[in-house]
Design an enzyme around this catalytic site. Structure first.
Site, PDB file in Angstrom:
ATOM      1  N   GLY A   1      36.242  36.776  37.761  1.00 39.00           N
ATOM      2  CA  GLY A   1      35.292  37.137  36.962  1.00 39.00           C
ATOM      3  C   GLY A   1      35.662  37.378  35.988  1.00 39.00           C
ATOM      4  CG  ASP A  46      50.674  43.798  39.653  1.00 42.11           C
ATOM      5  OD1 ASP A  46      50.852  43.891  40.767  1.00 42.11           O
ATOM      6  OD2 ASP A  46      49.950  42.739  39.676  1.00 42.11           O
TER       7      ASP A  46
END
Length: 265
Positions: free
Chosen positions: A67, A174
């Protein structure tokens, strides 16, 4: 897009990283045919790269898309090396700002266990990052064939890479198995690379960043302070790396929940 643990994925991470949770197919070092990740032989939307990239790079092939963007593998004829080119789909100014911030952060960390950034620019209106192509697997996919000693050694090398980032004032935010790529060297050793600095923060610019207090990252690996949206420092990365090591050894993350809110609580 988000994975099943709620991780914010900035643009399919890297060329050698899995797309939509599917690991790439490994190839031998001498194999010049790029991995075909999750695509059949039919034409798919997004397979054609921007014309400006075709003028700069050769043999461009789509190896991942999602996306947020798409990733091509290609060859830089000027320097004679393979590259991974990550393009951003969104034209939103904030998304573009974060994309370029990712490139700058990753380019600053010059370490053998951090994927190198070669170039950044815009191709026919699409921002892109050209970086080192790593022929490997996500740590999560490679772990099954690794010994305990290999797992510990990989984490030790990742720790050294994070130490260099922290020395420069950067926190990754992350760290997880999906953002560590493991490649096999010519002598058969395993070499990890830290990738995807899309959520990285420069502590020197902390007061200038937007979305302060936002909870970004992967809940299963993030530190308590990150889950609370409070200010972070390098210790948050250390916690996430510890969670990653725990997962490698125990076969599960330190905390497990039936949903993301349950996990965060």
């Amino acid at each position: 897009s988000a994975d099943d643990q709620g991780s914010l994925i900035t643009a399919d991470t890297l060329a050698a990283v899995s797309v939509d949770g599917k690991p790439p197919q490994s190839a031998s070092p001498s194999d010049t045919e790029p991995s075909r990740i999750g695509f059949d032989t039919e034409e798919d939307d997004g397979r054609v790269p921007p014309a400006a990239l075709l003028e700069r790079y050769e043999d461009l092939r789509l190896i991942g898309q999602g996306g947020m963007g798409r990733v091509f593998r290609g060859r830089d004829p000027r320097l004679g090396r393979s590259v991974a080119i990550k393009l951003l789909r969104s034209g939103h100014p904030e998304a573009t700002k974060r994309f370029l911030q990712e490139a700058r952060a990753q380019a600053r960390v010059q370490h053998e266990n951090v994927c190198r950034v070669y170039d950044v620019g815009e191709a026919d209106g699409e921002p892109y990052i050209a970086m080192e192509f790593i022929d490997g697997q996500e740590l999560d996919s490679a772990r099954g064939a690794m010994s305990l000693e290999q797992k510990v050694k990989v984490i030790r090398e990742v720790a050294a890479a994070l130490h260099e980032a922290h020395r420069l004032g950067l926190i990754h935010r992350d760290i997880k198995p999906g953002n560590i790529i493991v490649a096999t060297t010519r002598d058969g050793a395993l070499k990890p690379y830290v990738v995807d600095f899309g959520l990285a923060r420069d502590l020197a610019l902390e007061g200038q960043l937007e979305n302060q207090g936002a909870i970004d990252g992967t809940p299963a690996y993030m530190s308590p302070e990150q889950a609370l949206g409070t200010p972070l420092d390098r210790r948050s990365d250390v916690y996430a790396l510890g969670s990653t090591l725990f997962d490698l050894i125990a076969g599960r993350t330190p905390f497990v929940g039936v949903s993301v809110p349950d996990l965060l609580s």
